[in-house]
Design an enzyme around this catalytic site. Structure first.
Site, short mmCIF file in Angstrom:
data_model
loop_
_atom_site.label_atom_id
_atom_site.label_comp_id
_atom_site.label_asym_id
_atom_site.label_seq_id
_atom_site.Cartn_x
_atom_site.Cartn_y
_atom_site.Cartn_z
CE LYS A 17 -1.74 1.58 3.93
NZ LYS A 17 -1.60 2.89 4.12
CG ASN A 18 2.38 2.87 3.57
OD1 ASN A 18 1.10 3.00 3.17
ND2 ASN A 18 3.01 2.68 4.70
NE ARG A 41 0.16 12.52 6.87
CZ ARG A 41 0.34 13.85 7.37
NH1 ARG A 41 -0.34 14.55 7.87
NH2 ARG A 41 1.91 14.28 7.50
CB CYS A 62 -4.14 6.58 10.98
SG CYS A 62 -4.75 5.10 10.21
NE ARG A 112 0.32 10.53 10.00
CZ ARG A 112 -0.15 9.62 9.37
NH1 ARG A 112 -1.32 8.94 9.57
NH2 ARG A 112 0.67 8.97 8.57
N PRO A 113 1.97 16.92 11.29
CG PRO A 113 4.01 17.91 12.50
CD PRO A 113 2.99 16.83 12.39
CG MET A 114 1.56 17.84 6.01
SD MET A 114 0.73 17.43 4.52
CE MET A 114 -0.27 19.13 4.78
CG ASP A 115 7.24 20.63 10.12
OD1 ASP A 115 6.40 19.73 10.08
OD2 ASP A 115 8.03 20.92 10.91
CG LEU A 116 9.83 17.98 8.53
CD1 LEU A 116 10.13 16.36 8.91
CD2 LEU A 116 11.13 18.97 9.14
CG ASP A 127 2.99 1.65 9.66
OD1 ASP A 127 2.43 2.55 10.19
OD2 ASP A 127 3.13 2.11 8.26
NE ARG A 136 -6.92 4.38 5.65
CZ ARG A 136 -5.72 4.72 6.52
NH1 ARG A 136 -6.20 4.90 7.74
NH2 ARG A 136 -4.58 5.10 5.90
#
Ligand code: UD1
Length: 418
Positions: A22-23, A92, A116, A121-125, A304, A396
């Protein structure tokens, strides 16, 4: 609403074929948006997350068609560069379209993604990487908008080896002017798979799987066909279930080299695990032993797999200490395992698990994908009947879960709740 009904206690035995990861598939679908030419992905699992990502690509104008395990994507018509909240919130990994859209169109406007509930879970990077390449970013009213007149290669050091940020920056850099270096990059096998696919499309990337990735920008990409790597988390989940039921399994297609940390822990707990050119064999007898375990970026123990290993620790002999160092809110399965008789104490990032002699069936709720997987493993180990609610989370990420477990002799069925 549906739930799983598991009659526990059966020893699982047999052979399974591992599905595509999946990933790996999710970023590969996003990556096709960088080209105008047709692409084919092989070994694509039937999963809800994959279906949503296909919808995202098709919403952006690509023609997307799945026939069996082959996914055909023709992004020539891809035109929209904006995604509204209802679609973004369903997944996500929808944030993985940011890199390709910025790379190809120098613009995107997307709502914040969902996914999830395992942490903030920020996205700053991701965004810092885009800014370093010349983009300007505005975050307002629930949207992130990015623009760049030119996108230039940059030397980017990630504060943390984030999987998504590494993938997004790699994809944005493929068509940028000059060379991009991603330092302290994530090293997951899915990132190597993304590099291999992008290079088949004509990109010039090297270093994936190590901590510095070098991307030399090219003018345009072509089409390609690519087979997705096997799902190491799906494989790990089945290994855990078989170890927990003192069973025996051959996982066809599982990659031993992608699963070293999980295999090492299962061995330490007492399972026999062997590498085979065609997959992985596991056999377990008697009660497992308590171990200590800490989640880490790859090649460390994957977050995971943390819930599933906790399920095994609940009946292992002795006291296990489990440290979750990747996500700050990823112990919600512990409360559910306690309903089944587990002795788990949580203190911040640490779980202390005193092994009990057996778990008992109960009504439990899957709060996220891998928490659900842990409850299935626990239900299979337990005495009596376990009802796992919130099955949509499992859909999922686990392809044909019921029939795969049934083929190993598990008594596991799905029913409508109520
Ligand atoms: C990916 C996986 C997910 C897995 C996770 C960690 C996919 C589709 N999902 O998620 O299954 O659990 O890797 O192995 O591949 N972080 C920041 N700022 C950022 C980005 C991340 O602080 O900009 C933090 C996160 O909050 C988290 C940690 O970094 O604590 C790891 O996140 P990341 O590696 O980015 O995970 P995802 O790519 O979202």
């Amino acid at each position: 609403m549906e739930r799983l009904v598991i009659v526990g206690g059966n020893r699982l035995e047999g052979e399974l074929r591992v599905s595509g990861a999946k990933n790996a598939v999710l970023p590969l679908i996003a990556a096709t948006l960088l080209t105008r030419k047709p692409c084919v992905l092989e070994g694509v699992p039937d999963l809800r997350d994959v279906a949503v990502m296909m919808e995202v690509a098709s919403f952006l104008g690509a023609e997307v068609k799945k026939e069996g395990e082959s996914l055909y994507i023709h992004p020539a018509g891809a035109a929209s560069r904006e995604i509204l909240p209802p679609l973004m919130r369903r997944l996500r990994a929808s944030n993985l379209v940011m890199g390709p859209l910025l790379g190809r169109w120098h613009y995107f406007k997307v709502a914040y993604p969902g996914g999830c509930a395992i942490g903030s879970r920020p996205m700053d990077l991701h965004l810092k990487g885009f800014v370093a390449m010349g983009a300007s970013i505005v975050e307002k009213q629930g949207f992130i908008e990015a623009k760049a007149s030119r996108l230039r290669g940059a030397d980017i050091l990630l504060d943390f080896p984030s999987v998504g940020a590494t993938e997004n920056i790699m994809m944005a850099a493929v068509l940028a002017e000059g060379v991009t270096l991603i330092r302290n990059a994530a090293r997951e096998p899915e990132i190597v798979d993304l590099q291999n696919f992008l290079n088949k499309l004509g990109a010039r990337i090297q270093g994936a799987g190590q901590d510095v990735i070098r991307i030399e920008g090219v003018k345009e990409l072509t089409g390609a066909s690519h087979r997705v790597i096997p799902d190491r988390i799906e494989a790990g989940t089945y290994l855990a279930a078989v170890a927990g039921t003192k069973g025996k399994v051959f996982l066809r297609g599982a990659r031993y080299d992608h699963m070293a940390a999980v295999i090492a822990k299962l061995r330490e707990m007492g399972a026999r695990v062997e590498e085979d050119p065609a997959g992985i064999r596991l056999e377990a007898e008697g009660r497992l032993k308590a171990v200590d375990c800490r989640t880490l970026p790859y090649p460390g123990f994957p977050t995971d797999m943390q819930p599933q290993i906790m399920a095994l620790m609940t009946t292992a002999k002795g006291t296990s200490i489990l440290c979750e160092s990747i996500f700050e809110n990823r112990f919600r399965h512990a409360a559910e395992l306690k309903r089944m008789g587990a002795d788990v104490k949580i203190e911040g990032k640490i779980a202390v698990i005193n092994g009990v002699s057996k778990l008992s069936g109960a009504v439990v709720e899957a709060t996220d994908l891998r928490a659900g997987a842990a409850l299935v493993v626990a239900g299979l180990m337990a005495e009596g009947v376990t009802y796992v609610e919130g099955v949509h989370h499992l859909d999922r990420g686990y392809e044909r879960m019921e029939s795969k477990f049934q083929s190993l002799g598990a008594q596991l069925t799905r029913e409508r709740e109520g």
